[in-house]
Design a protein around this motif. Structure first.
Motif: not given
Length: 330
Positions: A242-245, A250-253, A270-276, A302-306
């Motif tokens: 969720a936070p990664l998406m 934000r970066l795409a926009a 998605r692979a084993h619970g992580r996004l690739v 990292q800035r977008a995640l923050a």
């Protein structure tokens, strides 16, 4: 610190095995599925249940996923804790032997075997195997336990479908993995194959199937691959989806989702619970040319995640577009 001392220092920091709660099997199963134990790994069909994040809790989770899913030829040495063998009648002798043996985790072994032992006692474990249960972490350790008590030059084709027993989280000294990516499968052999032999022919066929692969910027889970008509970057991310998406949106926009000229973000799986996330790359560029762009992207990410600001309308539309380009590996 020596490996043996490191093992001792970490001996008490593992994740519990998936076993029934001592006082109430109606409690949530420890695999993280959210189901009660009796309806999950305590059920009759437990071997068929999927553990959504088999490598959760390990620092090397993203690397393990990459080795399991898309890196063709790579090896990494594992550091085991003391006392990893649990078979009572063999534990004392096997434990002493285990601490003196090398254990290599590999992408794939000949015949997609689960494990093999070399003449010198080295243990090789395969991640990409013929068959597996719903818990890849437990499967690897089941193969390890077989190998640590097997004789030299033995092969384990498949592992059983056990529902109990230790997992990688229980037996590894947790930490990053130093992965070596190989250009071929010559590491399969203890000595060069005789020219013209069946072994040499088999090795040549395996080598011809390898897609050239390199690590990118020495980042865990990030790999460049030459797919023939184009190159890709596949990057297993450690963040929750969720936070990664939201950060990717934000970066795409802001038109900052690419890696610069010659790159294009194409989607994720998605692979084993992580996004690739996956990018198409200019195949004519050397793999090392993507190191700096990848590091710059990670800074932007990292800035977008923050950011804790609500997504704007444009960012929500971008997120919807990104979500439409996802699929899940099973």
């Amino acid at each position: 610190m020596s490996k043996k001392n490191a093992r001792r220092a970490q001996a008490g920091s593992g994740t519990a095995t998936l076993e029934a709660p001592a006082d109430n099997p109606r409690r949530p199963c420890s695999c993280g599925s959210g189901r009660r134990y009796k309806a999950c790994h305590g059920s009759a069909d437990a071997a068929d249940l999927i553990v959504p994040r088999p490598f959760a809790g390990l620092q090397a989770e993203t690397e393990l996923i990459a080795l399991r899913e898309f890196v063709p030829s790579a090896t990494t040495e594992l550091t085991l804790r003391d006392g990893v063998v649990q078979t009572p009648d063999q534990a004392e002798a096997a434990e002493a032997d285990a601490q003196s043996r090398r254990v290599l985790l590999t992408t794939v072994l000949p015949g997609a075997a689960a494990a093999l032992t070399r003449a010198d006692g080295t243990v090789l474990l395969g991640m990409q195997v013929q068959t597996h249960s719903g818990d890849l972490s437990r499967d690897v350790v089941a193969a390890l336990e077989w190998a640590l008590t097997a004789g030299p030059s033995q092969v384990l084709s498949v592992v059983g479908r056990a529902t109990e027993g230790p997992r990688l989280q229980d037996v590894l000294v947790d930490g990053p993995l130093e992965v070596t990516v190989h250009d071929d499968f010559s590491w399969w052999l203890e000595q060069p194959a005789e020219p013209g032999s069946e072994v040499a022919a088999s090795l040549e066929r395996a080598n011809q199937a390898i897609l050239p692969t390199k690590r990118v910027a020495d980042r865990p889970g990030a790999y460049w691959v030459d797919a023939g008509d184009r190159a890709h970057l596949r990057w297993v991310r450690p963040e929750d989806e969720a936070p990664l998406m939201a950060a990717l949106a934000r970066l795409a926009a802001a038109d900052e989702l690419g890696l610069g000229e010659g790159s294009r973000y194409v989607g994720s799986f998605r692979a084993h619970g992580r996004l690739v996330p996956v990018w198409d790359l200019d195949r004519d560029a050397h793999p090392s040319e993507w190191d700096a762009p990848a590091l710059a992207f990670e800074e932007r990410l990292q800035r977008a995640l923050a950011s804790d600001e609500p997504l704007t309308d444009a960012e929500r539309r971008a997120r919807d577009g990104i979500l439409g380009r996802q699929f899940t590996l099973r």
